[in-house]
Design an enzyme around this catalytic site. Structure first.
Site, PDB file in Angstrom:
ATOM      1  N   GLY A  12      41.398  43.760  30.663  1.00  7.36           N
ATOM      2  CA  GLY A  12      41.209  44.750  31.370  1.00  7.36           C
ATOM      3  C   GLY A  12      39.734  45.461  31.228  1.00  7.36           C
ATOM      4  O   GLY A  12      38.828  46.445  31.736  1.00  7.36           O
ATOM      5  N   SER A  13      38.516  44.476  31.157  1.00  6.66           N
ATOM      6  CA  SER A  13      37.759  44.823  30.651  1.00  6.66           C
ATOM      7  C   SER A  13      36.536  44.549  31.957  1.00  6.66           C
ATOM      8  O   SER A  13      35.754  46.276  32.254  1.00  6.66           O
ATOM      9  CB  SER A  13      36.970  43.486  29.700  1.00  6.66           C
ATOM     10  OG  SER A  13      36.240  42.395  30.212  1.00  6.66           O
ATOM     11  N   ASN A  14      37.086  44.426  32.448  1.00  8.71           N
ATOM     12  CA  ASN A  14      36.491  44.775  34.265  1.00  8.71           C
ATOM     13  C   ASN A  14      37.340  45.920  34.771  1.00  8.71           C
ATOM     14  O   ASN A  14      36.425  46.128  35.271  1.00  8.71           O
ATOM     15  CB  ASN A  14      37.279  43.654  35.384  1.00  8.71           C
ATOM     16  CG  ASN A  14      35.820  42.945  34.977  1.00  8.71           C
ATOM     17  OD1 ASN A  14      35.111  42.588  35.766  1.00  8.71           O
ATOM     18  ND2 ASN A  14      36.281  40.787  34.618  1.00  8.71           N
ATOM     19  N   MET A  85      47.142  37.907  37.620  1.00  8.30           N
ATOM     20  CA  MET A  85      47.382  36.316  37.709  1.00  8.30           C
ATOM     21  C   MET A  85      48.618  35.940  38.751  1.00  8.30           C
ATOM     22  O   MET A  85      48.624  35.378  38.568  1.00  8.30           O
ATOM     23  CB  MET A  85      48.027  36.155  36.309  1.00  8.30           C
ATOM     24  CG  MET A  85      46.984  36.368  34.664  1.00  8.30           C
ATOM     25  SD  MET A  85      44.757  35.324  35.588  1.00  8.30           S
ATOM     26  CE  MET A  85      43.861  36.153  34.857  1.00  8.30           C
ATOM     27  N   LEU A  87      50.672  35.972  42.632  1.00 11.70           N
ATOM     28  CA  LEU A  87      50.514  36.325  44.160  1.00 11.70           C
ATOM     29  C   LEU A  87      50.680  36.894  44.523  1.00 11.70           C
ATOM     30  O   LEU A  87      51.617  37.076  44.341  1.00 11.70           O
ATOM     31  CB  LEU A  87      51.129  35.031  45.045  1.00 11.70           C
ATOM     32  CG  LEU A  87      50.560  34.155  46.332  1.00 11.70           C
ATOM     33  CD1 LEU A  87      48.956  33.879  45.857  1.00 11.70           C
ATOM     34  CD2 LEU A  87      51.562  33.210  46.461  1.00 11.70           C
ATOM     35  N   ASN A 102      39.317  40.525  45.433  1.00 12.18           N
ATOM     36  CA  ASN A 102      39.893  39.875  44.183  1.00 12.18           C
ATOM     37  C   ASN A 102      38.226  39.242  43.577  1.00 12.18           C
ATOM     38  O   ASN A 102      37.265  38.932  43.918  1.00 12.18           O
ATOM     39  CB  ASN A 102      40.713  38.671  43.528  1.00 12.18           C
ATOM     40  CG  ASN A 102      40.904  38.003  42.554  1.00 12.18           C
ATOM     41  OD1 ASN A 102      40.567  38.495  41.392  1.00 12.18           O
ATOM     42  ND2 ASN A 102      40.668  36.800  42.821  1.00 12.18           N
ATOM     43  N   HIS A 104      37.168  35.613  41.088  1.00 14.07           N
ATOM     44  CA  HIS A 104      37.113  34.754  40.755  1.00 14.07           C
ATOM     45  C   HIS A 104      35.884  34.172  39.768  1.00 14.07           C
ATOM     46  O   HIS A 104      34.930  33.855  39.712  1.00 14.07           O
ATOM     47  CB  HIS A 104      37.284  33.830  41.535  1.00 14.07           C
ATOM     48  CG  HIS A 104      38.119  32.632  40.798  1.00 14.07           C
ATOM     49  ND1 HIS A 104      39.467  32.380  40.555  1.00 14.07           N
ATOM     50  CD2 HIS A 104      37.647  31.605  40.899  1.00 14.07           C
ATOM     51  CE1 HIS A 104      39.827  31.193  39.534  1.00 14.07           C
ATOM     52  NE2 HIS A 104      38.390  30.402  39.687  1.00 14.07           N
TER      53      HIS A 104
HETATM   54  C1  GAR Z   1      38.155  37.931  34.526  1.00 22.11           C
HETATM   55  O1  GAR Z   1      36.739  37.092  34.203  1.00 22.11           O
HETATM   56  C2  GAR Z   1      38.685  37.704  35.738  1.00 22.11           C
HETATM   57  O2  GAR Z   1      37.285  36.594  36.923  1.00 22.11           O
HETATM   58  C3  GAR Z   1      39.707  36.649  35.781  1.00 22.11           C
HETATM   59  O3  GAR Z   1      39.905  36.892  34.674  1.00 22.11           O
HETATM   60  C4  GAR Z   1      39.432  37.314  33.225  1.00 22.11           C
HETATM   61  C5  GAR Z   1      39.250  38.473  33.503  1.00 22.11           C
HETATM   62  O4  GAR Z   1      39.261  39.782  32.332  1.00 22.11           O
HETATM   63  N1  GAR Z   1      40.619  36.415  37.216  1.00 22.11           N
HETATM   64  C6  GAR Z   1      40.994  35.412  37.329  1.00 22.11           C
HETATM   65  O5  GAR Z   1      40.897  34.311  36.507  1.00 22.11           O
HETATM   66  C7  GAR Z   1      42.033  35.555  38.657  1.00 22.11           C
HETATM   67  N2  GAR Z   1      42.170  33.945  38.916  1.00 22.11           N
HETATM   68  P1  GAR Z   1      39.411  40.865  32.497  1.00 22.11           P
HETATM   69  O6  GAR Z   1      41.170  41.185  32.564  1.00 22.11           O
HETATM   70  O7  GAR Z   1      39.026  40.906  31.175  1.00 22.11           O
HETATM   71  O8  GAR Z   1      38.599  41.416  33.143  1.00 22.11           O
END
Ligand code: GAR
Length: 193
Positions: A12-14, A85, A87, A102, A104
């Site tokens: 969840g850093s984003n 993660m 669909l 989203n 990616h």
């Molecule tokens: C992020 O890098 C995001 O782009 C990726 O998961 C990570 C989550 O990091 N998403 C995917 O791979 C989707 N196909 P976070 O939980 O620290 O935000």
């Protein structure tokens, strides 16, 4: 007010960057964080930032309208996937047409599709010997990673970079761009409301 729901499965850093970005914004707010994973660290981050959280199971998500009703209850107009993660089911894509985005962690259409998430992506990029990677922010439809691209940014990769180093370069791009791109998409989409 435009109300955002963030869907996230893990760290969840984003999600945190996005919540912080919209704190104090008088037009756009992050109202909810939803997760398919009751142990996801994103739930703790959201709680610490005062955002309501909700966890759902696979059957709730795919076989009931509980999530849709919850989104309605909180007057959600826009959905952001941030490391989510699963669909997105048809009923949600239909209810939120051009209102789900989203991020990616690679330059789609390369390294996308089922199973291509998180570190799997960075390992594949490393194994292929790419000299660049990056991020793709896109609309969400019923297939993994196939909705229209909104924004891409790139970073260079050196031959000595490990998958971990690539991941951290990509995270820098994510934090730098995702909140701003979300804001600009929302402003364009809701400019007459
Ligand atoms: C992020 O890098 C995001 O782009 C990726 O998961 C990570 C989550 O990091 N998403 C995917 O791979 C989707 N196909 P976070 O939980 O620290 O935000």
């Amino acid at each position: 007010m435009i109300n955002i729901a963030i869907f996230a499965s893990g760290n969840g850093s984003n999600a945190q960057k996005i919540i912080e970005h919209f704190k104090g914004n008088s037009l756009i707010t992050v109202q909810l964080v939803l997760s398919n994973n009751k142990n996801a660290f994103v739930l703790e981050r959201a709680n610490n930032l005062g955002v309501i959280t909700h966890v759902f199971t696979r059957s709730t998500f795919y076989e009931s309208k509980e999530v849709l009703e919850l989104l309605g209850h909180h007057k959600i107009n826009f959905i952001v996937l941030a490391g989510f993660m699963w669909l997105i089911p048809k009923y949600l894509v239909k209810a939120f047409h051009k209102a789900i985005v989203n991020i990616h962690p690679a330059l789609l259409p390369k390294y996308g599709g089922k199973g291509m998430y998180g570190d799997n992506v960075h390992r594949a990029v490393k194994e292929a010997g790419e000299n660049e990677s990056g991020i793709t922010i896109h609309y969400v439809n019923e297939a993994y990673d196939e909705g229209d691209t909104i924004f891409q940014a790139t970073c260079e990769i050196s031959p000595s970079d490990t998958a971990q180093v690539i991941a951290s370069k990509v995270h820098v791009l994510e934090y730098q761009h995702y909140p701003e791109v979300i804001e600009s998409v929302i402003k364009k989409s809701f400019k007459n409301s």
